[in-house]
Design an enzyme around this catalytic site. Sequence first.
Site, PDB file in Angstrom:
ATOM      1  CG  ASP A   1      -3.895  -2.050   9.680  1.00 41.12           C
ATOM      2  OD1 ASP A   1      -3.356  -1.191   8.958  1.00 41.12           O
ATOM      3  OD2 ASP A   1      -5.072  -1.980  10.078  1.00 41.12           O
TER       4      ASP A   1
ATOM      5  N   GLY B   1      -3.738  -6.497  -3.467  1.00 40.08           N
ATOM      6  CA  GLY B   1      -5.024  -7.178  -3.391  1.00 40.08           C
ATOM      7  C   GLY B   1      -4.864  -8.662  -3.624  1.00 40.08           C
TER       8      GLY B   1
ATOM      9  N   GLY C   1      -1.399 -10.394  -4.295  1.00 37.51           N
ATOM     10  CA  GLY C   1      -0.361 -10.554  -3.301  1.00 37.51           C
ATOM     11  C   GLY C   1       0.388  -9.279  -2.986  1.00 37.51           C
TER      12      GLY C   1
ATOM     13  CB  SER D   1      -1.109  -4.076  -0.343  1.00 35.41           C
ATOM     14  OG  SER D   1      -0.510  -4.215   0.910  1.00 35.41           O
TER      15      SER D   1
END
Length: 322
Positions: free
Chosen positions: A247, A216, A219, A214
Site C-alpha cells: 500500500d 518481495g 524490490g 512487487s
Amino acid sequence: MILTLTPNPAVDVTLVTEHVDRGASRSIETALRRAGGKGVNVSRVLAQQGVPTHAVLPVGRDDEAWFRADLATVPHTLVVCEAPTRHSYAIVETGEDTTSMLNESGSARGAREWDDLLTALHGPVRRADVLVASGSLPPGAPTGTLQALTVLGRAAGVPVVLDVAGAHLLAAADAGADVLKPNRDELVAALGEVDPLDGARALQRRGARLVVVSLGADGMLLVPVHGDPVHARLPAPLHGNPTGAGDAAVAAVASLVRGRDVASLDHEDLTAVARRAVAWSAAAVLSPWAGSLGGDPAALEHDVVLGARPATSGPPDARPVP
C-alpha cells in the site's frame, strides 16, 4: 489531491506476541485496532507524508462513528451500508519475526449501495489528480465496477491506479488501467506467468499501461508500455511487519504520477517512481502497523539500487520488503 477508494475496508486488528502456542492460551498486550483496507492505508501514508488525499469507503451502519473518529486525520467520505464492516487480523510473532494474516472476505452489498459508492466519488474526483482503487472487492461485487472506475477517472482527466488481485486484476487490465500494481504471486495466480516481465507484458496486451510489480526482497519492477523496464531494490531486505508495504508503494507511485499522462513518463521519471516506491515500501516494513512509514523514507531512497532485470525468485531466506 489523491482520491482513494477502498471497496472492501476493514477494522484492522494487530496482535503482537513473542510466539503463538498452537492449541494453548497466551496473554498479550492490548490489540491495536485501526480503520484499514488497502485504499485507506494508501491515504494514511499520503497524509503522513503531507500529500493531499481524500478517502472514500463503505462502512457498516454500526461502524460509522468509530471509522469517522479513527480517520480524523485523513479527509474522508463514508458511505453507510447495512452489512457490518469486515475485520482483518495481523498476528505478529516477534520471536519468529513473522506476520500472519487472517482476512474476512466481507459482506455482499446491495446494488443501491454500489451506486451510492460510485456517486460519492463524482464530487471529489473533479478535484483529484489521481484516482486510486485498492484492495479486495466483497462477494457479489458488480462485474463492471473496475470499468466504471476507469471511465470515471478518464472522464475527469486523471490517471487511474488499481491494486487488485485474481480475476479483478485481469478485469483492471481489460479496463485499461493507467497503473496496475500486482505482486509476483498475484501475477502467477492470475496468469500462470512465473517471470514478472512476461506477466506485466501479458497485462499490457490486455490494455494496462504502466505495470509495477512487487518482488518481495528483490524490490520492484516497473514496466512501461514503451521503453525499458526499471528494476529497483534495496541492498539488503529489511525486517519488520510487511503488512501494508504494498500500500505504501501504491501511495508512492500515485504521489509521482498525479496529473501526469502515464504514457509520457520517460526513463528518468520511472526511475524516480521506482526509487520512491521501494523506499516507502521498505519504510512501511519498519512501522508496527499498516498505513504508516517508519524510519527515514528519504534516506532509504538514496540507498535504492538500480540494476539489471531481477531473477524470477529471491533467495530462500529473504524477508519480504514490498
